[in-house]
Design a protein around this motif. Structure first.
Motif, PDB file in Angstrom:
ATOM      1  N   ASP A   3      68.641  28.070  74.716  1.00  0.00           N
ATOM      2  CA  ASP A   3      69.403  29.322  74.749  1.00  0.00           C
ATOM      3  C   ASP A   3      70.388  29.428  73.592  1.00  0.00           C
ATOM      4  O   ASP A   3      70.792  30.534  73.215  1.00  0.00           O
ATOM      5  CB  ASP A   3      70.170  29.453  76.077  1.00  0.00           C
ATOM      6  CG  ASP A   3      69.343  30.119  77.158  1.00  0.00           C
ATOM      7  OD1 ASP A   3      68.246  30.625  76.844  1.00  0.00           O
ATOM      8  OD2 ASP A   3      69.788  30.141  78.322  1.00  0.00           O
ATOM      9  N   GLU A  62      61.645  34.105  71.364  1.00  0.00           N
ATOM     10  CA  GLU A  62      62.940  34.616  71.831  1.00  0.00           C
ATOM     11  C   GLU A  62      64.060  34.184  70.889  1.00  0.00           C
ATOM     12  O   GLU A  62      64.987  34.963  70.610  1.00  0.00           O
ATOM     13  CB  GLU A  62      63.215  34.106  73.242  1.00  0.00           C
ATOM     14  CG  GLU A  62      64.580  34.515  73.783  1.00  0.00           C
ATOM     15  CD  GLU A  62      64.937  33.823  75.093  1.00  0.00           C
ATOM     16  OE1 GLU A  62      66.105  33.936  75.523  1.00  0.00           O
ATOM     17  OE2 GLU A  62      64.062  33.158  75.684  1.00  0.00           O
ATOM     18  N   ARG A  86      66.845  36.479  68.966  1.00  0.00           N
ATOM     19  CA  ARG A  86      68.288  36.230  69.088  1.00  0.00           C
ATOM     20  C   ARG A  86      68.922  36.058  67.710  1.00  0.00           C
ATOM     21  O   ARG A  86      70.005  36.603  67.451  1.00  0.00           O
ATOM     22  CB  ARG A  86      68.515  34.998  69.953  1.00  0.00           C
ATOM     23  CG  ARG A  86      69.975  34.694  70.220  1.00  0.00           C
ATOM     24  CD  ARG A  86      70.135  33.593  71.260  1.00  0.00           C
ATOM     25  NE  ARG A  86      69.469  32.362  70.867  1.00  0.00           N
ATOM     26  CZ  ARG A  86      68.407  31.855  71.491  1.00  0.00           C
ATOM     27  NH1 ARG A  86      67.872  32.471  72.516  1.00  0.00           N
ATOM     28  NH2 ARG A  86      67.853  30.727  71.067  1.00  0.00           N
ATOM     29  N   SER A 113      69.277  39.390  66.188  1.00  0.00           N
ATOM     30  CA  SER A 113      69.928  40.391  67.057  1.00  0.00           C
ATOM     31  C   SER A 113      68.993  41.564  67.333  1.00  0.00           C
ATOM     32  O   SER A 113      69.393  42.729  67.332  1.00  0.00           O
ATOM     33  CB  SER A 113      71.230  40.892  66.422  1.00  0.00           C
ATOM     34  OG  SER A 113      72.155  39.835  66.259  1.00  0.00           O
ATOM     35  N   GLU A 173      75.263  36.228  80.964  1.00  0.00           N
ATOM     36  CA  GLU A 173      74.611  36.381  79.669  1.00  0.00           C
ATOM     37  C   GLU A 173      75.346  37.392  78.784  1.00  0.00           C
ATOM     38  O   GLU A 173      75.491  37.173  77.575  1.00  0.00           O
ATOM     39  CB  GLU A 173      73.147  36.771  79.864  1.00  0.00           C
ATOM     40  CG  GLU A 173      72.322  35.630  80.458  1.00  0.00           C
ATOM     41  CD  GLU A 173      70.865  35.981  80.680  1.00  0.00           C
ATOM     42  OE1 GLU A 173      70.480  37.149  80.432  1.00  0.00           O
ATOM     43  OE2 GLU A 173      70.100  35.104  81.115  1.00  0.00           O
ATOM     44  N   ARG A 175      78.237  35.852  77.155  1.00  0.00           N
ATOM     45  CA  ARG A 175      77.897  34.997  76.006  1.00  0.00           C
ATOM     46  C   ARG A 175      77.333  35.789  74.838  1.00  0.00           C
ATOM     47  O   ARG A 175      77.007  35.218  73.798  1.00  0.00           O
ATOM     48  CB  ARG A 175      76.886  33.930  76.443  1.00  0.00           C
ATOM     49  CG  ARG A 175      77.405  32.944  77.474  1.00  0.00           C
ATOM     50  CD  ARG A 175      76.505  31.730  77.585  1.00  0.00           C
ATOM     51  NE  ARG A 175      75.192  32.065  78.095  1.00  0.00           N
ATOM     52  CZ  ARG A 175      74.758  31.787  79.322  1.00  0.00           C
ATOM     53  NH1 ARG A 175      75.587  31.175  80.183  1.00  0.00           N
ATOM     54  NH2 ARG A 175      73.552  32.100  79.705  1.00  0.00           N
ATOM     55  N   GLU A 209      74.436  37.424  74.894  1.00  0.00           N
ATOM     56  CA  GLU A 209      72.982  37.327  74.835  1.00  0.00           C
ATOM     57  C   GLU A 209      72.341  38.697  75.058  1.00  0.00           C
ATOM     58  O   GLU A 209      72.868  39.540  75.792  1.00  0.00           O
ATOM     59  CB  GLU A 209      72.479  36.333  75.886  1.00  0.00           C
ATOM     60  CG  GLU A 209      72.956  34.915  75.629  1.00  0.00           C
ATOM     61  CD  GLU A 209      72.469  33.930  76.688  1.00  0.00           C
ATOM     62  OE1 GLU A 209      71.555  34.295  77.453  1.00  0.00           O
ATOM     63  OE2 GLU A 209      73.013  32.813  76.762  1.00  0.00           O
ATOM     64  N   HIS A 251      68.658  38.946  75.482  1.00  0.00           N
ATOM     65  CA  HIS A 251      67.324  38.791  76.071  1.00  0.00           C
ATOM     66  C   HIS A 251      67.437  38.980  77.578  1.00  0.00           C
ATOM     67  O   HIS A 251      67.373  38.032  78.361  1.00  0.00           O
ATOM     68  CB  HIS A 251      66.755  37.408  75.729  1.00  0.00           C
ATOM     69  CG  HIS A 251      65.307  37.245  76.084  1.00  0.00           C
ATOM     70  ND1 HIS A 251      64.291  37.867  75.394  1.00  0.00           N
ATOM     71  CD2 HIS A 251      64.693  36.519  77.053  1.00  0.00           C
ATOM     72  CE1 HIS A 251      63.124  37.535  75.924  1.00  0.00           C
ATOM     73  NE2 HIS A 251      63.351  36.723  76.939  1.00  0.00           N
TER      74      HIS A 251
END
Length: 256
Positions: free
Chosen positions: A12, A81, A85, A88, A152, A155, A157, A159
């Protein structure tokens, strides 16, 4: 679940090349359970090796083959993935769900249901069985995204289907949650409909097919409960949130 949770926690926060390296370690350990892992290697290699070695004692060769294929699909998707990330990049809903079906590792986590069974590939290739499996998979990943959204988003994130729906439909958080919830309700309806049309595969296999389908339903329901009870997403307030369905958004974490 322990194997997937460890791998997810490592990847992650990984850059694409780091995620690819971890994926290679996991797959090599799964395919070669009797091969000692290098002392300096990430612990995920030894975890994967021990899991593979233990599973060999209780599964048929066909189940082991399908499990490794499912894990390969999962680890490959996690690398993709990581690329999203790093850039972005937010996909549209359809593209996201296609990728999420793999990054969630649901096909692999369903495999223990088969560990005591000996069903031929023809059963899993049947259109009704495939739809029932797919519905449970999609229901699990969408519920997981709703439950994990708070930690998430804190943080940063992206996804997550809730983020994707907000971005694509240009709507707020509550509306996006309702969108995903309505989608899940349709999946439940489809599952119950198809469950009434499961074909017979003969006396040799029908009881095993029922065991498999019961396992899918129990797994999906159990995963829902685990999300609230494990403290992974809601800390110690999970059981209260399960009743109230009210969540206080966490503040965004500092990037420093």
């Amino acid at each position: 679940m322990v194997l997937y949770t460890f791998f997810e926690d490592y990847t992650d926060v990984a850059m694409p090349h780091e995620a690819r390296g971890l994926a290679m370690i996991v797959m090599d350990a799964l395919r070669n359970p009797n091969k000692p892992r290098p002392a300096e290697e990430c612990v995920i290699g030894e975890i994967s090796r021990q899991f593979s070695q233990s599973s060999m004692k209780c599964v048929s060769e066909s189940v082991r083959r399908r499990f490794i294929e499912a894990l390969d699909e999962y680890t490959t998707a996690v690398v993709e993935e990581a690329h999203d990330r790093a850039q972005s990049s937010i996909r549209n809903v359809d593209d996201y769900i296609i990728l999420r079906r793999s990054t969630a590792a649901i096909n692999a986590t369903f495999m223990p249901i088969q560990f005591t069974l000996d069903l031929p590939d023809e059963v899993f290739e049947d259109p009704v069985i495939r739809r029932l499996t797919d519905v449970c998979r999609d229901l699990s990943i969408l519920m997981n995204d709703m439950y994990s959204y708070n930690v998430e988003q804190a943080r940063g994130e992206i996804h997550n289907v809730v983020t994707v729906v907000m971005h694509q439909e240009n709507i707020g958080l509550n509306e996006a949650m309702k969108w995903v919830g309505d989608y899940c309700s349709k999946l439940v309806h489809n599952f119950l409909e198809d469950l009434c049309h499961v074909p017979s595969f003969g006396k040799e296999f029908d009881d095993q097919v029922k065991h498999y389908l019961d396992g899918l339903a129990y797994w999906t329901r159990g995963h829902d409960s685990w999300s609230f009870e494990s403290q992974r997403y809601f800390q110690k307030g999970g059981l209260d949130i399960q009743k109230s369905r009210r969540v206080v958004l966490l503040p965004r974490e500092s990037s420093n």
